[in-house]
Design an enzyme around this catalytic site. Structure first.
Site, PDB file in Angstrom:
ATOM      1  N   ASP A 215      40.665  33.411  36.585  1.00 42.64           N
ATOM      2  CA  ASP A 215      39.851  34.617  36.458  1.00 42.64           C
ATOM      3  C   ASP A 215      39.291  34.710  35.041  1.00 42.64           C
ATOM      4  OD1 ASP A 215      39.101  37.589  36.783  1.00 42.64           O
ATOM      5  OD2 ASP A 215      40.063  37.160  38.697  1.00 42.64           O
ATOM      6  N   ASP A 224      52.523  46.840  30.496  1.00 42.34           N
ATOM      7  CA  ASP A 224      52.894  46.893  31.910  1.00 42.34           C
ATOM      8  C   ASP A 224      52.764  45.535  32.600  1.00 42.34           C
ATOM      9  OD1 ASP A 224      53.953  48.424  33.932  1.00 42.34           O
ATOM     10  OD2 ASP A 224      52.071  49.384  34.511  1.00 42.34           O
ATOM     11  N   HIS A 254      38.513  42.149  34.302  1.00 47.84           N
ATOM     12  CA  HIS A 254      38.660  41.776  35.714  1.00 47.84           C
ATOM     13  C   HIS A 254      39.967  41.024  35.967  1.00 47.84           C
ATOM     14  CE1 HIS A 254      37.815  39.394  39.409  1.00 47.84           C
ATOM     15  NE2 HIS A 254      37.079  40.428  39.766  1.00 47.84           N
ATOM     16  N   VAL A 272      51.390  51.281  36.611  1.00 49.14           N
ATOM     17  CA  VAL A 272      51.351  50.947  38.035  1.00 49.14           C
ATOM     18  C   VAL A 272      52.465  49.958  38.354  1.00 49.14           C
ATOM     19  CG1 VAL A 272      48.875  51.385  38.283  1.00 49.14           C
ATOM     20  CG2 VAL A 272      49.663  49.119  37.580  1.00 49.14           C
ATOM     21  N   ASN A 349      31.253  40.019  48.416  1.00 50.08           N
ATOM     22  CA  ASN A 349      30.892  41.435  48.461  1.00 50.08           C
ATOM     23  C   ASN A 349      29.476  41.695  48.951  1.00 50.08           C
ATOM     24  OD1 ASN A 349      33.385  41.820  47.291  1.00 50.08           O
ATOM     25  ND2 ASN A 349      32.598  42.247  45.247  1.00 50.08           N
ATOM     26  N   TYR A 362      35.920  27.246  52.085  1.00 48.74           N
ATOM     27  CA  TYR A 362      36.464  25.926  52.405  1.00 48.74           C
ATOM     28  C   TYR A 362      37.636  26.110  53.366  1.00 48.74           C
ATOM     29  CZ  TYR A 362      33.893  24.307  48.266  1.00 48.74           C
ATOM     30  OH  TYR A 362      32.922  24.015  47.352  1.00 48.74           O
ATOM     31  N   VAL A 365      41.158  26.894  52.092  1.00 46.60           N
ATOM     32  CA  VAL A 365      41.351  28.110  51.304  1.00 46.60           C
ATOM     33  C   VAL A 365      41.475  29.310  52.233  1.00 46.60           C
ATOM     34  CG1 VAL A 365      40.352  29.612  49.532  1.00 46.60           C
ATOM     35  CG2 VAL A 365      40.077  27.124  49.362  1.00 46.60           C
ATOM     36  N   SER A 420      37.587  40.979  45.342  1.00 51.05           N
ATOM     37  CA  SER A 420      38.418  40.585  44.203  1.00 51.05           C
ATOM     38  C   SER A 420      39.718  41.359  44.168  1.00 51.05           C
ATOM     39  CB  SER A 420      37.677  40.836  42.881  1.00 51.05           C
ATOM     40  OG  SER A 420      36.884  39.749  42.512  1.00 51.05           O
TER      41      SER A 420
END
Length: 557
Positions: A215, A224, A254, A272, A349, A362, A365, A420
């Protein structure tokens, strides 16, 4: 100091323009092939003025962990999706393997720059990249030459497409963070919290797992999130520009948001809680496949995939995608899967239009769609597909992806939406199951997650291109694996079938077709277009053909 944000950076869910700098990926089978490429693309100084084919500067070659089978491509700039071996009815005589002449082993690849960072050709008298790809493909020792493409993070700020969602306001986040927020996806949908330490059905992992997140990087030092003392490691591909950044300093947010969904620390009374809340039970390895601006290249993703496997990854999670396919990236994913790594990626998206993104499309995946909270549990809108989620016949499973609250840099927290955000829910559950059932192979864990998925709110049960097989359900997957074992829950392993995992992989609707052991492994749904499917004696799913009616004779005529 805890910081909060509800609009984080840019919306990077669609693909409008290609990389300004165009480059070519060139695979080679031996040192002579590498030298042939270098001689063409880096001509001697006295020949540069009278250009005769050279392209320009190359990065250092990437040498694969082991030779890969990469089919030669006659023309390099086109892209295409590798289809599963079964047709629309689920019938096929068997896998279609490339001819031996098409699978010359590739030991490494070069990235060859064709234009500069402004998109201008490096040599004014060589401006046709397609012709250059074709010329490179003809060099001895070159196994493939193809266009390097762009991948992007697949998120956008909350409230862009679906309006306000509970907990998405800044005030709501401030209130919730003071008492360790119970995010809707983890605490309401995926059915895992009762299995955590202190839960009503607490379970103990049988082995450590490593989750590799490719990423934009990771905010090392976030209060955290696991740190280096917890086994955190990472990698930045070589040859990136200074603005690209490094793996442990996330200039985008991200990657840090994705990592928080997988493994934010639990029972610390801040922020969280991730799917895997105990950092002593898993390790993070971070691959910076995307720059701080949220975009990257296929070559960088390939480098990261190779590095993930070399560093012992059990799961690779990629909340990113590009609109074109490349044989080298697909081969890297296949090699990872064959080496026992479960590869999971975001479907895209651009919904509701049907199109393919890679690497998610693929067959090796696991492609992840996104669902939303709707009006909450026990309502008919809970788990409805997110408006942006991108349907296609390689979508395999869905997870919570709308208005997901997680970690962002500088000890902060924020809300994002996108496939994502759905992907790390699935990746985190996959890693948790691997830790509990370490004897199961990657394809068995993958299939068990499919076989135990929750039915979403849709008209016809089983499978569709929007949700895949259903919504991921950690508890149901655990129960299935506990009661039916690896084979009963997920089918035969590759060694039992006599094929590699990548040869068995079909993806999407037909993912479980090779290695089935019971008819239930072949069930796709009540849609009559799929027919009545069953597991044959050869352990391959097929469609039952109705017996012909007997001919009319005598008084029946």
């Amino acid at each position: 100091m805890v910081r909060h944000t509800s609009l984080v950076l840019l919306g990077l869910g669609t693909f409008g323009s290609a990389l300004a700098q165009q480059s070519i990926l060139v695979g080679f089978s031996d040192e002579a092939g590498l030298e042939a490429v270098l001689e063409r693309v880096n001509p001697p100084p006295d020949e540069v003025g009278a250009f005769s084919g050279g392209v320009g500067a190359t990065k250092e070659p990437t040498m694969f962990r082991r030779p890969l089978k990469v089919a030669r491509k006659a023309t390099g700039s086109g892209s295409g999706r590798k289809l599963g071996i079964f047709d629309g009815t689920g019938n096929s005589p068997g896998p279609t393997e490339p001819a031996e002449s098409e699978t010359e082993l590739t030991i490494g690849f070069l990235r060859v720059d064709f234009t500069d960072e402004d998109g201008l050709p490096i040599y004014s008298n060589n401006t046709d990249i397609d012709k250059e790809i074709d010329a490179l493909n003809l060099l001895p020792g070159v196994t493939i030459a193809e266009l390097n493409g762009e991948v992007k993070a697949l998120d956008f700020p909350t409230n862009v497409k679906e309006g306000n969602v509970r907990g998405s306001s800044l005030q709501g986040q401030i209130e919730r963070v003071l008492a360790e927020a119970e995010t809707w996806g983890i605490f309401e949908m995926i059915n895992i919290t009762q299995f955590w330490a202190g839960g009503s059905q607490e379970v103990t992992p049988q082995s450590d797992v490593t989750i590799c997140v490719i990423d934009t990087g990771y905010d090392r030092g976030h209060d955290d999130l696991p740190d280096t003392s917890d086994g955190l490691t990472g990698f930045t591909p070589p040859g990136q520009g200074g603005s690209f950044g490094v793996w442990d300093d996330d200039g985008s947010s991200h990657g840090t948001h994705v990592a928080g969904t997988i493994g934010a620390i639990g029972s610390n009374n801040i922020g969280v809680v991730g799917v895997n809340p105990d950092p002593s039970k898993f390790n993070f390895h971070i691959g910076k496949g995307l720059g701080d601006n949220g975009s990257g290249s296929y070559s960088g993703i390939i480098d990261c995939i190779e590095d993930c496997v070399a560093n012992g990854a059990d799961v690779i999670s990629m909340s990113l995608g590009g609109s074109g396919s490349t044989n080298l990236m697909e081969s890297a994913c296949e090699a990872a899967y064959d080496d026992g790594v479960l590869v999971i990626a975001a479907a895209g998206n651009d919904g509701p239009s049907e199109s393919y993104l890679y690497p998610a499309s693929y067959p090796v995946v696991m492609s992840v769609a996104s669902v939303q909270r709707g009006s909450g549990p026990d309502t008919n809108s809970f788990g409805r597909a997110s408006s942006f989620t991108q349907p296609n016949d390689q979508v395999e499973i869905a997870g919570p992806g709308s208005s997901v609250y997680s970690t962002v840099p500088n000890d902060g927290y924020g809300t994002k939406s996108g496939t994502s955000m759905a992907t790390p829910h699935v990746s985190g559950i996959a890693a948790w199951l691997i830790s509990l059932f370490p004897k199961c192979k990657a394809n068995q864990i993958r299939n068990a997650m499919i076989n135990s998925s929750q039915e979403p709110p849709r008209a016809i049960d089983g499978y569709d291109n929007l949700y895949g097989h259903g919504i991921v359900d950690a508890g149901a997957a655990y129960s299935l694996l506990s009661s039916a074992n690896c084979v009963g829950a997920g089918g035969l392993s590759s060694s039992e079938v006599g094929k590699t995992q990548s040869q068995m992989a079909q993806g999407g609707a037909y993912q479980r077709d090779i290695g089935c052991t019971v008819d239930a492994h072949c069930y796709i749904g009540s849609d009559p277009n799929f027919g009545t499917r069953y597991c044959t004696d050869t352990k391959i799913c097929a469609v039952k053909v109705p017996s012909p009616s007997p001919p009319c004779v005598g008084t029946d005529v």
